[in-house]
Scaffold this motif. Structure first.
Motif, PDB file in Angstrom:
ATOM      1  N   ILE A 124     -37.154  20.828  -5.820  1.00 31.52           N
ATOM      2  CA  ILE A 124     -37.716  19.498  -6.050  1.00 31.52           C
ATOM      3  C   ILE A 124     -36.551  18.580  -6.407  1.00 31.52           C
ATOM      4  O   ILE A 124     -35.781  18.871  -7.321  1.00 31.52           O
ATOM      5  CB  ILE A 124     -38.751  19.524  -7.194  1.00 31.52           C
ATOM      6  CG1 ILE A 124     -39.931  20.419  -6.800  1.00 31.52           C
ATOM      7  CG2 ILE A 124     -39.232  18.110  -7.527  1.00 31.52           C
ATOM      8  CD1 ILE A 124     -40.885  20.729  -7.931  1.00 31.52           C
ATOM      9  N   ASN A 125     -36.375  17.500  -5.652  1.00 30.70           N
ATOM     10  CA  ASN A 125     -35.272  16.566  -5.875  1.00 30.70           C
ATOM     11  C   ASN A 125     -35.801  15.223  -6.361  1.00 30.70           C
ATOM     12  O   ASN A 125     -36.771  14.706  -5.807  1.00 30.70           O
ATOM     13  CB  ASN A 125     -34.481  16.329  -4.581  1.00 30.70           C
ATOM     14  CG  ASN A 125     -33.698  17.551  -4.148  1.00 30.70           C
ATOM     15  OD1 ASN A 125     -33.116  18.251  -4.980  1.00 30.70           O
ATOM     16  ND2 ASN A 125     -33.676  17.803  -2.848  1.00 30.70           N
ATOM     17  N   GLU A 126     -35.147  14.685  -7.359  1.00 29.97           N
ATOM     18  CA  GLU A 126     -35.509  13.351  -7.837  1.00 29.97           C
ATOM     19  C   GLU A 126     -34.390  12.383  -7.504  1.00 29.97           C
ATOM     20  O   GLU A 126     -33.232  12.622  -7.849  1.00 29.97           O
ATOM     21  CB  GLU A 126     -35.739  13.401  -9.358  1.00 29.97           C
ATOM     22  CG  GLU A 126     -36.125  12.053  -9.941  1.00 29.97           C
ATOM     23  CD  GLU A 126     -36.312  12.112 -11.458  1.00 29.97           C
ATOM     24  OE1 GLU A 126     -36.628  13.189 -12.002  1.00 29.97           O
ATOM     25  OE2 GLU A 126     -36.137  11.055 -12.091  1.00 29.97           O
ATOM     26  N   TYR A 127     -34.724  11.307  -6.813  1.00 29.95           N
ATOM     27  CA  TYR A 127     -33.743  10.291  -6.414  1.00 29.95           C
ATOM     28  C   TYR A 127     -34.065   8.965  -7.088  1.00 29.95           C
ATOM     29  O   TYR A 127     -35.217   8.688  -7.414  1.00 29.95           O
ATOM     30  CB  TYR A 127     -33.789  10.052  -4.895  1.00 29.95           C
ATOM     31  CG  TYR A 127     -33.450  11.230  -4.033  1.00 29.95           C
ATOM     32  CD1 TYR A 127     -32.141  11.437  -3.607  1.00 29.95           C
ATOM     33  CD2 TYR A 127     -34.437  12.107  -3.608  1.00 29.95           C
ATOM     34  CE1 TYR A 127     -31.827  12.501  -2.783  1.00 29.95           C
ATOM     35  CE2 TYR A 127     -34.132  13.188  -2.789  1.00 29.95           C
ATOM     36  CZ  TYR A 127     -32.823  13.375  -2.369  1.00 29.95           C
ATOM     37  OH  TYR A 127     -32.514  14.420  -1.555  1.00 29.95           O
ATOM     38  N   GLN A 128     -33.032   8.162  -7.227  1.00 25.39           N
ATOM     39  CA  GLN A 128     -33.255   6.836  -7.784  1.00 25.39           C
ATOM     40  C   GLN A 128     -32.412   5.814  -7.040  1.00 25.39           C
ATOM     41  O   GLN A 128     -31.268   6.088  -6.703  1.00 25.39           O
ATOM     42  CB  GLN A 128     -32.853   6.851  -9.257  1.00 25.39           C
ATOM     43  CG  GLN A 128     -33.580   5.819 -10.071  1.00 25.39           C
ATOM     44  CD  GLN A 128     -33.611   6.228 -11.536  1.00 25.39           C
ATOM     45  OE1 GLN A 128     -32.785   6.986 -11.993  1.00 25.39           O
ATOM     46  NE2 GLN A 128     -34.583   5.697 -12.260  1.00 25.39           N
ATOM     47  N   ASN A 129     -33.003   4.658  -6.759  1.00 23.80           N
ATOM     48  CA  ASN A 129     -32.183   3.528  -6.292  1.00 23.80           C
ATOM     49  C   ASN A 129     -32.362   2.387  -7.283  1.00 23.80           C
ATOM     50  O   ASN A 129     -32.923   2.585  -8.361  1.00 23.80           O
ATOM     51  CB  ASN A 129     -32.516   3.137  -4.845  1.00 23.80           C
ATOM     52  CG  ASN A 129     -33.927   2.615  -4.678  1.00 23.80           C
ATOM     53  OD1 ASN A 129     -34.601   2.286  -5.652  1.00 23.80           O
ATOM     54  ND2 ASN A 129     -34.381   2.546  -3.442  1.00 23.80           N
ATOM     55  N   GLU A 130     -31.903   1.197  -6.936  1.00 21.90           N
ATOM     56  CA  GLU A 130     -31.921   0.126  -7.944  1.00 21.90           C
ATOM     57  C   GLU A 130     -33.343  -0.307  -8.292  1.00 21.90           C
ATOM     58  O   GLU A 130     -33.570  -0.922  -9.323  1.00 21.90           O
ATOM     59  CB  GLU A 130     -31.062  -1.074  -7.480  1.00 21.90           C
ATOM     60  CG  GLU A 130     -31.561  -1.816  -6.246  1.00 21.90           C
ATOM     61  CD  GLU A 130     -31.128  -1.141  -4.938  1.00 21.90           C
ATOM     62  OE1 GLU A 130     -31.304  -1.762  -3.897  1.00 21.90           O
ATOM     63  OE2 GLU A 130     -30.612   0.004  -4.983  1.00 21.90           O
ATOM     64  N   ALA A 151     -47.872  21.436  -4.857  1.00 26.23           N
ATOM     65  CA  ALA A 151     -48.526  21.363  -6.163  1.00 26.23           C
ATOM     66  C   ALA A 151     -47.499  21.118  -7.264  1.00 26.23           C
ATOM     67  O   ALA A 151     -47.720  20.309  -8.170  1.00 26.23           O
ATOM     68  CB  ALA A 151     -49.300  22.651  -6.426  1.00 26.23           C
ATOM     69  N   GLN A 152     -46.361  21.799  -7.171  1.00 20.36           N
ATOM     70  CA  GLN A 152     -45.338  21.642  -8.212  1.00 20.36           C
ATOM     71  C   GLN A 152     -44.671  20.269  -8.158  1.00 20.36           C
ATOM     72  O   GLN A 152     -44.263  19.727  -9.184  1.00 20.36           O
ATOM     73  CB  GLN A 152     -44.274  22.741  -8.079  1.00 20.36           C
ATOM     74  CG  GLN A 152     -44.785  24.111  -8.510  1.00 20.36           C
ATOM     75  CD  GLN A 152     -43.848  25.249  -8.090  1.00 20.36           C
ATOM     76  OE1 GLN A 152     -42.645  25.060  -8.015  1.00 20.36           O
ATOM     77  NE2 GLN A 152     -44.415  26.409  -7.826  1.00 20.36           N
ATOM     78  N   THR A 153     -44.561  19.712  -6.950  1.00 26.42           N
ATOM     79  CA  THR A 153     -43.974  18.376  -6.830  1.00 26.42           C
ATOM     80  C   THR A 153     -44.896  17.335  -7.469  1.00 26.42           C
ATOM     81  O   THR A 153     -44.454  16.446  -8.205  1.00 26.42           O
ATOM     82  CB  THR A 153     -43.710  18.028  -5.344  1.00 26.42           C
ATOM     83  OG1 THR A 153     -42.942  19.084  -4.756  1.00 26.42           O
ATOM     84  CG2 THR A 153     -42.949  16.726  -5.199  1.00 26.42           C
ATOM     85  N   ILE A 154     -46.202  17.474  -7.210  1.00 25.62           N
ATOM     86  CA  ILE A 154     -47.184  16.572  -7.823  1.00 25.62           C
ATOM     87  C   ILE A 154     -47.130  16.693  -9.350  1.00 25.62           C
ATOM     88  O   ILE A 154     -47.123  15.694 -10.081  1.00 25.62           O
ATOM     89  CB  ILE A 154     -48.608  16.889  -7.298  1.00 25.62           C
ATOM     90  CG1 ILE A 154     -48.713  16.487  -5.820  1.00 25.62           C
ATOM     91  CG2 ILE A 154     -49.671  16.182  -8.131  1.00 25.62           C
ATOM     92  CD1 ILE A 154     -50.016  16.874  -5.151  1.00 25.62           C
TER      93      ILE A 154
END
Lengths: 283, 113
Positions: A124-130, A151-154
Motif C-alpha cells: 500500500i503506497n501513500e502519495y502526496q502532492n501540493e 480491503a486493507q487499502t480501504i
C-alpha cells in the motif's frame, strides 16, 4: 462521504474522472483523499505529480503445512472450497495463490498441522502532492487474490483520514474486486460510453450494484459517439445521468501525457462541476 | 507401465482432449494387462480455479508413468508433477487415442518434462 467510481467496461474513464475530480475538489478547499483500488494495475499516481510519503506491506494469511504430526487424513482438502489444498499420497500441498484465507483447513485440522502464517501479496503506497493525498494498493506480480489488498487499502485510508471525503477508483468489470470496492461506499458512480459495448457492460454493472443495494448514477463519457441506447436505458431504469463528458481529442491527448484535464479544458471542468453539484445534493 | 491419455471418450477410437487440467476424461492404459480404464474428469468444468492440481493428483493416484496430451500441463500442475517421476508428452491433441499411442511409440510427440 465515500464515493466509488466504477464501470462495467474498462477504459471508459474511471481514472480520468477520479483523479481530476479529487484534484479539483482539493483545489476548492475540500478535505478529500483518492484511493486507487484497481490494485492489479493502479495508475492514478501517474497523473498526480505526487511524492511517495509512506508504504506498508500487505499480507494475507495462508496455511503452512507442518509435517510433524500430520496423519494425511485429507480433511483439509475436503473442506477447502477453492482447490487451494492438495492431499497427495505423501504430503499436503498448499497453493497460496488460490487460498481465500478462510481458515477452514487450519481450524478443522485434527493435528493442527496447518498453522496460518502471513504471506506478502502487495504493497500500500501513500502519495502526496501540493493539493491532496492519494493511496494506492499495488498487487505483487503473480498474485491472484486482490480482495484482501483492496480491503486493507480501504482500511488504511479510513484509519489515516477518518474525517475526509473518499473517492475510490475501482477496477473495471463486475466481479469480486469491484464489489469489494463498492460495498462500503455511500454512492457508486458508473462511467460508461454511449456505445452498444458500453451499454452491455453498464447493464451488468447496474445489476451488480442493485444486488448490493447501492445507490447509483451514471456518467456518459466521450459523449457524441455511439448511439442513444445508454440514455434510453438510464431513462427507462430511472438512473440519474450525472453528466455527459464531451468526446474531445484534446482530453485524450492530455490523458496520454499523464496530465490533469480540468485546469486546461473548460467543458471538462463544467462536467466536474455537475458531478460536484450532484454529490452535494446527495444525503 | 501405465500410460494416461487425456480424452473425450473411453475407447481407442475416441478423440483426444487437448487440455490436461480440464480434460473430459483420463484413459489409463496398463501395458502389462493390456486394459483400458476411464477416469471421469468432467467435474473440473465447473471449477473456476485449481484444476491443474486436482488433475495432477488423479495422475499420481492412477499410478501413471506417462501422460499423453495435447497442449501440456499448466503452471499449477507443473508444481505438483515436477516432483514426481511422471513424464508428459504433448502434441497429440488432434489425434485419436490410438493414433496418439502410435505417435508416442514412434517418438513423434514432444516431451514436456
Amino acid at each position: 462521504m465515500k464515493i466509488t467510481i466504477a464501470s462495467g467496461k474498462g477504459g471508459t474513464g474511471k481514472t480520468t474522472v477520479s483523479s481530476n475530480l479529487t484534484s479539483y475538489l482539493a483545489s476548492l478547499g475540500k478535505k478529500v483523499v483518492l484511493a486507487d483500488l484497481d490494485v492489479e494495475e493502479p495508475n492514478s499516481a501517474l497523473f498526480l505529480n505526487a511524492e511517495l510519503v509512506d508504504s506498508k506491506i500487505s499480507n494475507k494469511m495462508i496455511p503452512k503445512w507442518d509435517a510433524t504430526d500430520c496423519t494425511l487424513c485429507g480433511k483439509c482438502e475436503e473442506v477447502c472450497n477453492f482447490n487451494a489444498i492438495l492431499h497427495l499420497p505423501e504430503e499436503i500441498r498448499v497453493f497460496p495463490e488460490l487460498c481465500h484465507s478462510c481458515y477452514a483447513c487450519s481450524e478443522l485440522c485434527p493435528t493442527d498441522s496447518l498453522p496460518m502464517t502471513p504471506s506478502q501479496i502487495g504493497i500500500i503506497n501513500e502519495y502526496q502532492n501540493e493539493l491532496f493525498t492519494m493511496v494506492e494498493g499495488r498487487l505483487d506480480l503473480g498474485q491472484e487474490m486482490s480482495i484482501p489488498l483492496i480491503a486493507q487499502t480501504i482500511e488504511y485510508v479510513d484509519e489515516k483520514f477518518p474525517d475526509y471525503m473518499k473517492i475510490y477508483d475501482a477496477p473495471p468489470g463486475t466481479s469480486c474486486p469491484v464489489i469489494e470496492s463498492s460495498r462500503y461506499s455511500d454512492f457508486v458512480i458508473l462511467i460508461t460510453e454511449a456505445t452498444p459495448f458500453g451499454l452491455n457492460d453498464l447493464t451488468l454493472a447496474v445489476e451488480t450494484m442493485r444486488v448490493l443495494n447501492q445507490k447509483i448514477g451514471v456518467i456518459i463519457n466521450r459523449y457524441g459517439i455511439g448511439d442513444d441506447g445508454v440514455e434510453n436505458y438510464c431513462h427507462d431504469e430511472n438512473i440519474p445521468i450525472i453528466t455527459k463528458i464531451k468526446n474531445d481529442r484534446e482530453v485524450a491527448k492530455l490523458y496520454s501525457n499523464g496530465e490533469l484535464i480540468y485546469d486546461k479544458i473548460e467543458h471538462f471542468k463544467d462536467s466536474l462541476d455537475e458531478i460536484i453539484a450532484f454529490i452535494g445534493g446527495l444525503k | 507401465m501405465k500410460i494416461v491419455f487425456t480424452t473425450k471418450g473411453k475407447t481407442w477410437e475416441s478423440p483426444m482432449d487437448a487440455r490436461f487440467g480440464r480434460a473430459e476424461m483420463f484413459l489409463v492404459y496398463d501395458e502389462e494387462t493390456d486394459t483400458l480404464e476411464a477416469i471421469d474428469n468432467s467435474a473440473t468444468e465447473a471449477m473456476e480455479h485449481g484444476v491443474g492440481g486436482q488433475s495432477s493428483k488423479k495422475m499420481i493416484n492412477a499410478g501413471a508413468n506417462v501422460v499423453i496430451t495435447g497442449n501440456g500441463a499448466g503452471e499449477k500442475a507443473l508444481k505438483i508433477l515436477k516432483t514426481t517421476k511422471i513424464e508428459f508428452f504433448t502434441g497429440a491433441g488432434e489425434m485419436s487415442v490410438k493414433e496418439a499411442y502410435e505417435a508416442y511409440k514412434q517418438n513423434r510427440l514432444q516431451k514436456q518434462f
